[in-house]
Enzyme design. Structure first.
Site, PDB file in Angstrom:
ATOM      1  N   GLU A 128     -11.895  -9.832  -5.513  1.00 57.95           N
ATOM      2  CA  GLU A 128     -10.468  -9.934  -5.194  1.00 57.95           C
ATOM      3  C   GLU A 128     -10.113 -11.254  -4.522  1.00 57.95           C
ATOM      4  O   GLU A 128      -9.003 -11.443  -4.059  1.00 57.95           O
ATOM      5  CB  GLU A 128      -9.984  -8.737  -4.360  1.00 57.95           C
ATOM      6  CG  GLU A 128     -10.799  -8.421  -3.136  1.00 57.95           C
ATOM      7  CD  GLU A 128     -10.340  -7.148  -2.418  1.00 57.95           C
ATOM      8  OE1 GLU A 128      -9.278  -6.604  -2.728  1.00 57.95           O
ATOM      9  OE2 GLU A 128     -11.080  -6.718  -1.512  1.00 57.95           O
ATOM     10  N   CYS A 176     -10.089  -1.905 -10.243  1.00 59.71           N
ATOM     11  CA  CYS A 176      -9.503  -0.822  -9.447  1.00 59.71           C
ATOM     12  C   CYS A 176      -8.149  -1.220  -8.884  1.00 59.71           C
ATOM     13  O   CYS A 176      -7.502  -0.438  -8.205  1.00 59.71           O
ATOM     14  CB  CYS A 176     -10.443  -0.364  -8.350  1.00 59.71           C
ATOM     15  SG  CYS A 176     -10.797  -1.649  -7.147  1.00 59.71           S
ATOM     16  N   ARG A 226     -15.151   2.578  -0.898  1.00 63.96           N
ATOM     17  CA  ARG A 226     -15.053   1.220  -0.392  1.00 63.96           C
ATOM     18  C   ARG A 226     -15.108   1.266   1.128  1.00 63.96           C
ATOM     19  O   ARG A 226     -14.431   2.080   1.754  1.00 63.96           O
ATOM     20  CB  ARG A 226     -13.722   0.600  -0.825  1.00 63.96           C
ATOM     21  CG  ARG A 226     -13.480  -0.744  -0.156  1.00 63.96           C
ATOM     22  CD  ARG A 226     -12.264  -1.420  -0.677  1.00 63.96           C
ATOM     23  NE  ARG A 226     -11.044  -0.857  -0.136  1.00 63.96           N
ATOM     24  CZ  ARG A 226      -9.842  -1.222  -0.548  1.00 63.96           C
ATOM     25  NH1 ARG A 226      -9.718  -2.105  -1.516  1.00 63.96           N
ATOM     26  NH2 ARG A 226      -8.764  -0.704  -0.011  1.00 63.96           N
ATOM     27  N   ARG A 233     -10.224   4.460  -0.882  1.00 67.78           N
ATOM     28  CA  ARG A 233      -9.842   3.511   0.176  1.00 67.78           C
ATOM     29  C   ARG A 233     -10.141   4.153   1.535  1.00 67.78           C
ATOM     30  O   ARG A 233      -9.267   4.768   2.144  1.00 67.78           O
ATOM     31  CB  ARG A 233      -8.358   3.166   0.066  1.00 67.78           C
ATOM     32  CG  ARG A 233      -7.990   2.320  -1.148  1.00 67.78           C
ATOM     33  CD  ARG A 233      -6.500   1.974  -1.129  1.00 67.78           C
ATOM     34  NE  ARG A 233      -6.179   0.861  -1.995  1.00 67.78           N
ATOM     35  CZ  ARG A 233      -5.753   0.983  -3.256  1.00 67.78           C
ATOM     36  NH1 ARG A 233      -5.632   2.156  -3.806  1.00 67.78           N
ATOM     37  NH2 ARG A 233      -5.476  -0.096  -3.965  1.00 67.78           N
ATOM     38  N   HIS A 235       0.815  -1.214   0.000  1.00 65.34           N
ATOM     39  CA  HIS A 235       0.000   0.000   0.000  1.00 65.34           C
ATOM     40  C   HIS A 235       0.849   1.264   0.000  1.00 65.34           C
ATOM     41  O   HIS A 235       0.434   2.293  -0.494  1.00 65.34           O
ATOM     42  CB  HIS A 235      -0.991  -0.018   1.157  1.00 65.34           C
ATOM     43  CG  HIS A 235      -2.151  -0.898   0.857  1.00 65.34           C
ATOM     44  ND1 HIS A 235      -2.201  -2.211   1.243  1.00 65.34           N
ATOM     45  CD2 HIS A 235      -3.262  -0.679   0.110  1.00 65.34           C
ATOM     46  CE1 HIS A 235      -3.307  -2.755   0.779  1.00 65.34           C
ATOM     47  NE2 HIS A 235      -3.969  -1.857   0.089  1.00 65.34           N
ATOM     48  N   ARG A 244       1.604 -10.452  -1.364  1.00 65.30           N
ATOM     49  CA  ARG A 244       1.944  -9.239  -2.105  1.00 65.30           C
ATOM     50  C   ARG A 244       2.926  -8.350  -1.343  1.00 65.30           C
ATOM     51  O   ARG A 244       3.539  -7.452  -1.902  1.00 65.30           O
ATOM     52  CB  ARG A 244       0.674  -8.441  -2.456  1.00 65.30           C
ATOM     53  CG  ARG A 244      -0.043  -7.870  -1.262  1.00 65.30           C
ATOM     54  CD  ARG A 244      -1.431  -7.358  -1.616  1.00 65.30           C
ATOM     55  NE  ARG A 244      -1.473  -5.919  -1.844  1.00 65.30           N
ATOM     56  CZ  ARG A 244      -2.613  -5.213  -1.884  1.00 65.30           C
ATOM     57  NH1 ARG A 244      -3.784  -5.817  -1.745  1.00 65.30           N
ATOM     58  NH2 ARG A 244      -2.590  -3.941  -2.095  1.00 65.30           N
ATOM     59  N   ASN A 298      -4.838  -6.583  -7.130  1.00 62.26           N
ATOM     60  CA  ASN A 298      -3.691  -6.731  -6.215  1.00 62.26           C
ATOM     61  C   ASN A 298      -3.898  -7.949  -5.323  1.00 62.26           C
ATOM     62  O   ASN A 298      -3.036  -8.801  -5.180  1.00 62.26           O
ATOM     63  CB  ASN A 298      -3.521  -5.489  -5.337  1.00 62.26           C
ATOM     64  CG  ASN A 298      -3.551  -4.206  -6.151  1.00 62.26           C
ATOM     65  OD1 ASN A 298      -3.217  -4.222  -7.318  1.00 62.26           O
ATOM     66  ND2 ASN A 298      -3.983  -3.125  -5.543  1.00 62.26           N
ATOM     67  N   ASP A 299      -5.083  -8.006  -4.714  1.00 65.88           N
ATOM     68  CA  ASP A 299      -5.362  -9.152  -3.850  1.00 65.88           C
ATOM     69  C   ASP A 299      -5.731 -10.386  -4.668  1.00 65.88           C
ATOM     70  O   ASP A 299      -5.378 -11.500  -4.298  1.00 65.88           O
ATOM     71  CB  ASP A 299      -6.491  -8.817  -2.859  1.00 65.88           C
ATOM     72  CG  ASP A 299      -5.941  -8.052  -1.663  1.00 65.88           C
ATOM     73  OD1 ASP A 299      -4.864  -8.434  -1.168  1.00 65.88           O
ATOM     74  OD2 ASP A 299      -6.573  -7.075  -1.241  1.00 65.88           O
TER      75      ASP A 299
HETATM   76  C1  PEP Z   1      -6.876  -4.732  -4.711  1.00 66.87           C
HETATM   77  O1  PEP Z   1      -6.742  -5.652  -3.902  1.00 66.87           O
HETATM   78  O2  PEP Z   1      -6.590  -4.842  -5.907  1.00 66.87           O
HETATM   79  C2  PEP Z   1      -7.406  -3.431  -4.267  1.00 66.87           C
HETATM   80  C3  PEP Z   1      -7.733  -2.504  -5.131  1.00 66.87           C
HETATM   81  O3  PEP Z   1      -7.485  -3.200  -2.925  1.00 66.87           O
HETATM   82  P1  PEP Z   1      -6.215  -2.924  -2.001  1.00 66.87           P
HETATM   83  O4  PEP Z   1      -5.023  -2.741  -2.900  1.00 66.87           O
HETATM   84  O5  PEP Z   1      -6.506  -1.717  -1.204  1.00 66.87           O
HETATM   85  O6  PEP Z   1      -6.144  -4.157  -1.183  1.00 66.87           O
HETATM   86 MG    MG Z   2      -7.615  -5.498  -1.912  1.00 62.01          MG
END
Ligand code: PEP
Ligand code: MG
Length: 540
Positions: free
Chosen positions: A430, A501, A331, A295, A188, A464, A453-454
């Site tokens: 995700e 996203c 979110r 976020r 993050h 990650r 990402n997740d």
């Molecule tokens: C993701 O997981 O792709 C996402 C957008 O949420 P975050 O990166 O905040 O976990």
């Molecule tokens: Mg996420």
């Protein structure tokens, strides 16, 4: 000259002094003082310094985020001048003959407990404020400076690694770039650097040591290189590179106001991801069509206690109003894993990424969730807000969420508080589970937003956050692309829309493929909006 190679997080070149991030480690001890008058005046001096710092912060916030948000620094100044607060500190110093640090810390604890116990939501919110202002005075008394609060000129921030909560608190106008020893490009903190449009290199290793504090440095965010004490030749080469980059960015400016449309006329929405109201300027400057991911957990990370309904309402309302009718997807709280907040009192877990986080916290601690939902439904009156839920794995979770929403709406109605009844609801895709049941989920909601990402971390079983695994973390993996395609087909079959996203949405190598899948929206960091628009307009 020292040259260190790392991983690039965000392109661009920055040149400036290196400043090491310092963490304050103050231990407040109770000590006896002989001269209480001297101790009291030591406190008063520290308090005056704190008030002056707050005046400066107010002026800065006024420019950056407007009067409504800057107000908090005025309130903090008033709290430091509050007679009850001052009397309590003076009384402890004089009657117990103790040091000012102990008197301030004790008063802060007493007052914050008192505020937290009040019925009035506004007063409850002051509990965190009194702690916050007291921390400021304690920092001054103990002579520690946390982070880069006292930085006078814009610098490149160097650190071993930065937690998201530390990054959000940095004074962004003074950050030229980030250079860290560790960290992963999917963390993050890396995402924040991209949102803040700041050149960053991570994973520089131990060669980046504190002995370089104050040295001139250059970040080449394109190659992932940090130069310390650059020689003349490198410096002038980097200056040229920076100029060229700025020129390119100026060229992109010409795309402002243009449509996100391919040569054959296919359109797609391009929105921006934000973590904070202070990112709104970048959203508007880069001409994003809306906000595809706010976020909201950063609101919690910036606070020292649960943000109250009023605090949240003010923020969501400001975002909705600033976007003037454009879509704003907020979110709900996605705390847990790398986003840790002390006051949640979460237990240490073996596998936090697979643990108690996001919607799982909201559904088991509904009082926290309800406060956020109340603020969201109230703020929705002021603009085009949609609500999205993270880490969904089952249809039953949606049923539980809807039942809580119904309760929240009924409560607001009964209290005669204005709220919007119909708010668009969506889920984040995700987890692999959400992909596999996407057809069922699509029947329940208005939209999907793929959190790549997740989704990548859970599908490929790759943490990650673990920088050692960056070479294996492959969001282009066919499994990920098939999952996005499958979720898109499910969404469209049930009349829902779908966007991305996660960071993959900004991957220009995949734009064409995403268009072919028929995605309706891509939400990217503000600085990527125009490059993405350019790419879309080049596609057939
Ligand atoms: C993701 O997981 O792709 C996402 C957008 O949420 P975050 O990166 O905040 O976990
Ligand atoms: Mg996420």
């Amino acid at each position: 000259m020292v040259t260190i190679s790392g991983k690039s997080v965000f392109g661009g070149v920055s040149i400036g002094k290196l400043m090491f991030y310092k963490r304050s480690e103050k231990v407040i001890k109770r000590t006896h003082v002989d001269n209480v008058d001297e101790e009291w005046s030591r406190f008063q001096k520290a308090k005056d310094t704190a008030v002056n710092q707050l005046k400066g912060l107010y002026e800065k916030a006024l420019e950056d985020v407007g009067e409504a948000n800057a107000m908090i620094f005025e309130i903090h100044q008033m709290m430091l001048e509050d007679l009850d607060y001052l009397e309590s500190i003076e009384n402890i110093i004089r009657t117990q003959e103790v040091n000012a640090e102990f008197a301030v810390a004790t008063t802060a604890d007493n007052f914050s407990q008192m505020f937290a116990a009040m019925d009035d939501a506004y007063m409850q919110g002051r509990a965190a404020d009194v702690k916050d202002v007291s921390e400021r005075v304690l920092d001054i008394l103990c002579g520690v400076s946390n982070g880069i609060k006292e930085m006078e000129e814009p610098c490149i921030i160097a650190a071993d690694d930065l937690a998201p909560s530390e990054t959000v608190q940095l004074d962004k106008s003074k950050v030229l770039g980030f250079a860290t020893m560790y960290g992963s490009s999917n963390s993050h903190t890396a995402i924040l650097a991209r949102t803040m449009n700041i050149p960053a290199v991570i994973g520089l290793g131990d060669t980046l040591s504190e002995k370089y504090d104050g040295s001139l440095a250059v970040i080449d965010g394109f190659t992932g290189t940090l130069y310390i004490d650059p020689d003349e030749e490198t410096l002038s080469e980097m200056k040229k590179k920076r100029e060229k980059d700025l020129e390119q960015k100026a060229l992109l400016e010409q795309l402002k106001g243009k449509e996100n449309v391919t040569k054959s006329g296919q359109k797609i929405n391009v929105y921006a991801n934000i973590g904070n109201v202070s990112d709104l300027g970048a959203v508007l400057k880069n001409d994003a069509g809306g906000i595809g991911l706010f976020r909201s957990e950063f609101l919690y990370l910036e606070n020292t206690d649960f943000p109250t309904e009023e605090q949240q309402f003010a923020v969501y309302k400001q975002v909705a109003e600033s976007m003037a009718g454009k879509k704003v997807i907020i979110r709900t709280l996605d705390i847990g894993a790398d986003k840790q907040v002390d006051y949640f009192g979460l237990d240490k877990e073996e596998n936090p990424a697979l643990g108690y986080r996001a919607i799982r916290i909201c559904l088991t601690r509904p009082e926290i969730f309800k406060t956020q939902l109340r603020a969201l439904y109230r703020a929705a009156v002021y603009g085009n807000i949609s609500i999205m839920f993270p880490m969904i794995i089952s249809v039953d979770e949606i049923h539980q969420i809807k039942a809580i929403i119904a309760e929240v709406k009924a409560g607001l109605k009964e209290e005669g508080i204005p709220y919007r009844d119909e708010v668009e609801l969506g889920v984040m895709i995700e987890t692999p589970a959400s992909v596999m049941i996407s057809r069922e989920l699509a029947k329940e909601v208005d939209f999907f937003s793929v959190g790549t990402n997740d989704l990548t971390q859970y599908t490929l079983a790759i943490d990650r956050q673990n920088s050692k695994l960056d070479r294996f973390y492959d969001p282009h993996h066919p499994a990920i692309l098939s999952m996005i395609k499958m979720a898109a087909e499910s969404a469209h079959a049930e009349g829902a829309w779908i966007g991305i996203c996660g960071e993959l949405g900004a991957d220009l190598e995949l734009t064409e493929e995403f268009l072919k899948m028929g995605l309706d929206e891509l939400s990217v960091s503000p600085a990527m909006v125009l490059p993405l628009r350019k790419r879309i307009r080049e596609c057939e």
